[in-house]
Design a protein around this motif. Sequence first.
Motif, short mmCIF file in Angstrom:
data_model
loop_
_atom_site.label_atom_id
_atom_site.label_comp_id
_atom_site.label_asym_id
_atom_site.label_seq_id
_atom_site.Cartn_x
_atom_site.Cartn_y
_atom_site.Cartn_z
N SER A 1 -21.60 26.92 47.99
CA SER A 1 -22.05 26.32 46.74
C SER A 1 -20.85 25.70 46.05
CB SER A 1 -22.70 27.38 45.85
OG SER A 1 -23.14 26.79 44.64
N ILE A 2 -20.58 24.45 46.40
CA ILE A 2 -19.38 23.78 45.89
C ILE A 2 -19.72 22.41 45.30
CG2 ILE A 2 -17.62 25.00 47.22
CD1 ILE A 2 -17.89 22.90 49.40
N GLY A 3 -20.96 22.29 44.81
CA GLY A 3 -21.33 21.10 44.07
C GLY A 3 -22.19 20.08 44.80
N VAL B 1 -7.50 23.74 49.07
CA VAL B 1 -7.82 24.14 47.70
C VAL B 1 -7.11 23.15 46.78
CG1 VAL B 1 -5.85 25.74 47.40
CG2 VAL B 1 -7.99 26.13 46.13
N GLN B 2 -7.67 23.01 45.58
CA GLN B 2 -7.09 22.08 44.61
C GLN B 2 -6.71 22.81 43.34
OE1 GLN B 2 -9.73 18.61 44.11
NE2 GLN B 2 -10.74 19.39 45.95
N LEU B 3 -5.64 22.35 42.72
CA LEU B 3 -5.22 22.82 41.41
C LEU B 3 -5.25 21.62 40.49
CD1 LEU B 3 -4.07 25.18 39.70
CD2 LEU B 3 -1.79 24.29 40.27
N LEU C 1 -12.09 25.74 46.81
CA LEU C 1 -11.46 26.49 47.88
C LEU C 1 -12.37 26.38 49.10
CD1 LEU C 1 -9.34 28.45 49.01
CD2 LEU C 1 -10.69 30.32 48.03
N LEU C 2 -11.85 25.77 50.16
CA LEU C 2 -12.62 25.51 51.37
C LEU C 2 -11.89 26.06 52.58
CD1 LEU C 2 -13.18 21.67 50.76
CD2 LEU C 2 -14.81 23.49 50.23
N VAL C 3 -12.60 26.79 53.42
CA VAL C 3 -12.07 27.18 54.73
C VAL C 3 -13.17 26.88 55.74
CG1 VAL C 3 -11.21 29.05 56.19
CG2 VAL C 3 -10.55 28.97 53.77
N ALA C 4 -12.82 26.12 56.76
CA ALA C 4 -13.79 25.76 57.80
C ALA C 4 -14.36 27.04 58.41
CB ALA C 4 -13.13 24.91 58.86
#
Length: 174
Positions: free
Chosen positions: A33-35, A77-79, A96-99
């Motif tokens: 659930s990342i948009g 990941v983004q800051l 935060l994404l990990v395949a």
Amino acid sequence: MPASLRSFSSADIRERLPELGALLQDCVHDGASIGFIFPFDVAASQAFWTDNVLPAVARGVRLLLVAEVEGKVAGAVQLDWDTNPNQAHRAEVRKLLVAPAYRRHGIARQLMRALEEQARRLPRSLLTLDTRSDDHAQALYLSLGYVAAGSIPGYALAPAGGRLDATTIMYKQL
């Protein structure tokens, strides 16, 4: 499975766009659930990186930290520190994404620790984020010292549709 981390420039984003797009698409199709919601195609995935992330990285207000395993993009990941003047002490953790093929090897934890170190260097003393309530990511953030500030019911449509999920707002003081 050791991962090497590096900050991606706008040129890196352009050069590695197919891999970044595949990472995002794989995570969404795995239920993150990342948009984004289905259908979610390659064009939409790549547009996120070129239209949203790349301009912020180019303006110097967002860090894109990427984990690579054997030269392949395994996570990111983004800051985001594009804040108002009264929030110059704060930054937001984004996406935060990990395949799926690289999960359960400590990559998310490695990305988050590196992101926090970068935040300290800015210097930012407060990190915020939101995550789907009761998701496995929430347990990760709690284990890293993030505090749940509260939950908002019915916050976002699930990727496959059909239901609204709650989100939990979290923070960490560095």
